[in-house]
Design a protein around this motif. Structure first.
Motif, PDB file in Angstrom:
ATOM      1  N   ASN A   1       7.803  -2.781  -0.415  1.00 14.04           N
ATOM      2  CA  ASN A   1       8.689  -1.730   0.090  1.00 14.04           C
ATOM      3  C   ASN A   1       8.629  -0.437  -0.732  1.00 14.04           C
ATOM      4  O   ASN A   1       9.655   0.160  -1.019  1.00 14.04           O
ATOM      5  N   THR A   2       7.434  -0.031  -1.102  1.00 17.09           N
ATOM      6  CA  THR A   2       7.267   1.236  -1.806  1.00 17.09           C
ATOM      7  C   THR A   2       5.956   1.873  -1.392  1.00 17.09           C
ATOM      8  O   THR A   2       5.018   1.176  -1.014  1.00 17.09           O
TER       9      THR A   2
ATOM     10  N   LEU B   1       4.098  -3.192  -9.298  1.00 19.91           N
ATOM     11  CA  LEU B   1       3.637  -4.429  -9.912  1.00 19.91           C
ATOM     12  C   LEU B   1       4.083  -5.566  -9.019  1.00 19.91           C
ATOM     13  O   LEU B   1       5.022  -5.420  -8.232  1.00 19.91           O
ATOM     14  N   VAL B   2       3.442  -6.720  -9.148  1.00 22.66           N
ATOM     15  CA  VAL B   2       3.816  -7.892  -8.363  1.00 22.66           C
ATOM     16  C   VAL B   2       4.250  -8.990  -9.323  1.00 22.66           C
ATOM     17  O   VAL B   2       3.530  -9.327 -10.268  1.00 22.66           O
ATOM     18  N   GLU B   3       5.426  -9.536  -9.088  1.00 18.89           N
ATOM     19  CA  GLU B   3       5.972 -10.627  -9.894  1.00 18.89           C
ATOM     20  C   GLU B   3       4.990 -11.788  -9.917  1.00 18.89           C
ATOM     21  O   GLU B   3       4.503 -12.224  -8.878  1.00 18.89           O
ATOM     22  N   GLY B   4       4.644 -12.258 -11.127  1.00 17.23           N
ATOM     23  CA  GLY B   4       3.776 -13.411 -11.271  1.00 17.23           C
ATOM     24  C   GLY B   4       2.291 -13.116 -11.295  1.00 17.23           C
ATOM     25  O   GLY B   4       1.472 -14.025 -11.422  1.00 17.23           O
ATOM     26  N   VAL B   5       1.910 -11.851 -11.192  1.00 19.34           N
ATOM     27  CA  VAL B   5       0.494 -11.505 -11.171  1.00 19.34           C
ATOM     28  C   VAL B   5      -0.009 -11.077 -12.549  1.00 19.34           C
ATOM     29  O   VAL B   5      -1.166 -11.258 -12.874  1.00 19.34           O
ATOM     30  N   GLY B   6       0.835 -10.524 -13.366  1.00 22.08           N
ATOM     31  CA  GLY B   6       0.410 -10.032 -14.674  1.00 22.08           C
ATOM     32  C   GLY B   6       0.463  -8.521 -14.722  1.00 22.08           C
ATOM     33  O   GLY B   6       1.354  -7.903 -14.142  1.00 22.08           O
ATOM     34  N   LEU B   7      -0.513  -7.916 -15.367  1.00 19.61           N
ATOM     35  CA  LEU B   7      -0.502  -6.477 -15.608  1.00 19.61           C
ATOM     36  C   LEU B   7      -1.138  -5.645 -14.501  1.00 19.61           C
ATOM     37  O   LEU B   7      -1.216  -4.428 -14.615  1.00 19.61           O
ATOM     38  N   ALA B   8      -1.625  -6.256 -13.445  1.00 21.00           N
ATOM     39  CA  ALA B   8      -2.282  -5.521 -12.370  1.00 21.00           C
ATOM     40  C   ALA B   8      -1.306  -4.581 -11.670  1.00 21.00           C
ATOM     41  O   ALA B   8      -0.135  -4.892 -11.485  1.00 21.00           O
ATOM     42  N   THR B   9      -1.825  -3.417 -11.286  1.00 21.81           N
ATOM     43  CA  THR B   9      -1.050  -2.388 -10.597  1.00 21.81           C
ATOM     44  C   THR B   9      -1.570  -2.263  -9.166  1.00 21.81           C
ATOM     45  O   THR B   9      -2.774  -2.376  -8.929  1.00 21.81           O
ATOM     46  N   TYR B  10      -0.660  -1.987  -8.236  1.00 21.63           N
ATOM     47  CA  TYR B  10      -1.006  -1.899  -6.820  1.00 21.63           C
ATOM     48  C   TYR B  10      -0.403  -0.658  -6.187  1.00 21.63           C
ATOM     49  O   TYR B  10       0.526  -0.059  -6.721  1.00 21.63           O
ATOM     50  N   CYS B  11      -0.930  -0.294  -5.015  1.00 21.87           N
ATOM     51  CA  CYS B  11      -0.352   0.756  -4.178  1.00 21.87           C
ATOM     52  C   CYS B  11      -0.765   0.489  -2.733  1.00 21.87           C
ATOM     53  O   CYS B  11      -1.671  -0.299  -2.481  1.00 21.87           O
ATOM     54  N   THR B  12      -0.081   1.152  -1.815  1.00 22.29           N
ATOM     55  CA  THR B  12      -0.413   1.021  -0.392  1.00 22.29           C
ATOM     56  C   THR B  12      -1.184   2.248   0.071  1.00 22.29           C
ATOM     57  O   THR B  12      -1.300   3.235  -0.654  1.00 22.29           O
ATOM     58  N   ASP B  13      -1.666   2.207   1.308  1.00 19.17           N
ATOM     59  CA  ASP B  13      -2.348   3.372   1.890  1.00 19.17           C
ATOM     60  C   ASP B  13      -1.405   4.223   2.734  1.00 19.17           C
ATOM     61  O   ASP B  13      -1.849   5.049   3.523  1.00 19.17           O
ATOM     62  N   GLU B  14      -0.105   4.066   2.541  1.00 22.95           N
ATOM     63  CA  GLU B  14       0.881   4.809   3.332  1.00 22.95           C
ATOM     64  C   GLU B  14       0.657   6.321   3.226  1.00 22.95           C
ATOM     65  O   GLU B  14       0.387   6.850   2.153  1.00 22.95           O
ATOM     66  N   LYS B  15       0.786   7.002   4.344  1.00 24.94           N
ATOM     67  CA  LYS B  15       0.644   8.461   4.393  1.00 24.94           C
ATOM     68  C   LYS B  15       1.659   9.092   3.441  1.00 24.94           C
ATOM     69  O   LYS B  15       2.839   8.761   3.463  1.00 24.94           O
TER      70      LYS B  15
ATOM     71  N   MET C   1      10.807  -1.752   7.174  1.00 29.24           N
ATOM     72  CA  MET C   1       9.726  -1.419   8.082  1.00 29.24           C
ATOM     73  C   MET C   1       8.530  -0.925   7.261  1.00 29.24           C
ATOM     74  O   MET C   1       8.640   0.000   6.472  1.00 29.24           O
ATOM     75  N   THR C   2       7.384  -1.554   7.454  1.00 33.87           N
ATOM     76  CA  THR C   2       6.195  -1.152   6.728  1.00 33.87           C
ATOM     77  C   THR C   2       5.439  -0.082   7.514  1.00 33.87           C
ATOM     78  O   THR C   2       5.323  -0.163   8.728  1.00 33.87           O
ATOM     79  N   THR C   3       4.949   0.908   6.807  1.00 32.19           N
ATOM     80  CA  THR C   3       4.186   1.980   7.444  1.00 32.19           C
ATOM     81  C   THR C   3       2.821   2.127   6.780  1.00 32.19           C
ATOM     82  O   THR C   3       2.308   3.224   6.637  1.00 32.19           O
ATOM     83  N   PHE C   4       2.266   1.007   6.377  1.00 33.76           N
ATOM     84  CA  PHE C   4       0.949   1.026   5.756  1.00 33.76           C
ATOM     85  C   PHE C   4       0.106  -0.094   6.344  1.00 33.76           C
ATOM     86  O   PHE C   4       0.618  -1.025   6.957  1.00 33.76           O
ATOM     87  N   ASN C   5      -1.198   0.016   6.149  1.00 32.41           N
ATOM     88  CA  ASN C   5      -2.120  -0.991   6.651  1.00 32.41           C
ATOM     89  C   ASN C   5      -2.812  -1.768   5.543  1.00 32.41           C
ATOM     90  O   ASN C   5      -3.161  -2.921   5.734  1.00 32.41           O
ATOM     91  N   LYS C   6      -3.018  -1.116   4.397  1.00 31.13           N
ATOM     92  CA  LYS C   6      -3.768  -1.735   3.309  1.00 31.13           C
ATOM     93  C   LYS C   6      -3.010  -1.638   1.999  1.00 31.13           C
ATOM     94  O   LYS C   6      -2.188  -0.741   1.808  1.00 31.13           O
ATOM     95  N   VAL C   7      -3.340  -2.565   1.096  1.00 32.37           N
ATOM     96  CA  VAL C   7      -2.852  -2.526  -0.280  1.00 32.37           C
ATOM     97  C   VAL C   7      -4.079  -2.555  -1.173  1.00 32.37           C
ATOM     98  O   VAL C   7      -5.056  -3.260  -0.895  1.00 32.37           O
ATOM     99  N   TYR C   8      -4.015  -1.770  -2.239  1.00 33.19           N
ATOM    100  CA  TYR C   8      -5.120  -1.694  -3.194  1.00 33.19           C
ATOM    101  C   TYR C   8      -4.646  -2.070  -4.592  1.00 33.19           C
ATOM    102  O   TYR C   8      -3.530  -1.718  -4.982  1.00 33.19           O
TER     103      TYR C   8
END
Length: 195
Positions: free
Chosen positions: A152-153, A158-172, A1-8
């Motif tokens: 699910n975090t 990191l995202v498989e196949g994207v390279g070195l880019a780092t991501y996060c969600t806007d989850e509370k 279950m996702t509890t976020f709206n955006k990914v950065y």
């Protein structure tokens, strides 16, 4: 279950804040001991050797306007935090990062080693940047779209196949939320496309 709206996408703000570098002595020791600091998503555990770092001040360049951040870059893609900042972020980092100690000006700081990768590229909506019939090595995507359902975090990932880019969600209570509410400096967040 996702509890976020955006990914950065998350990156170091190199135009405004100082970066860390390994000290010259530490670089010599690394060369002699054949030690390379690789952040590959596989836990280091007891194999980690605590490096000594310093603020990168380049002789002859304008460093006067650069500020010491709460979250610093060690090189272009590794995030580091002081012990106090690590304690502030511990809840949103505990399941996604290994905190690897390093020394900065006789203080303990931590490199955030992101463990594992999310398999979240939406192949149907993503447009790859092709050069001569092959994916570009420098800019892989014309348009990257991530599948919300595959993330699910609430921490860094990191995202498989994207390279070195780092991501996060806007989850509370997640990484982005904590950085914003605690007004932590040093990073840039850019919203990415979701499906």
């Amino acid at each position: 279950m996702t509890t976020f709206n955006k990914v950065y996408s998350v990156s170091v703000n190199v135009g405004q804040y100082l970066l860390l570098q390994t000290t010259v002595l530490d670089q010599i020791l690394d060369k002699d001991n054949d030690t390379i600091y690789i952040f590959d998503g596989i836990a280091k555990g007891n194999k980690w050797r605590k490096p000594t770092t310093e603020w990168m001040i380049i002789s002859g360049e304008e460093n006067d306007g650069l500020i010491k951040p709460d979250i610093a870059g060690w090189g272009a893609t590794i995030f580091t935090v002081s012990e106090d900042t690590a304690n502030t972020l511990k809840d949103c980092l505990k399941d996604c990062c290994e905190l690897l100690p390093l020394t900065l000006n006789n203080e303990t700081w931590f490199a955030l080693h992101i463990i594992g990768k999310q398999n979240a590229i939406d192949e149907e909506l993503t447009i790859r940047n092709m050069k001569n019939g092959r994916p570009s090595r420098t800019r892989r995507f014309e348009k990257l779209v991530l599948k919300k359902s595959e993330i699910n975090t609430n921490g860094l990932f990191l995202v498989e196949g994207v390279g070195l880019a780092t991501y996060c969600t806007d989850e509370k209570g997640g990484f982005y939320d904590k950085v914003q509410t605690e007004n932590l400096s040093g990073l840039v967040f850019k919203e990415v496309n979701l499906s």
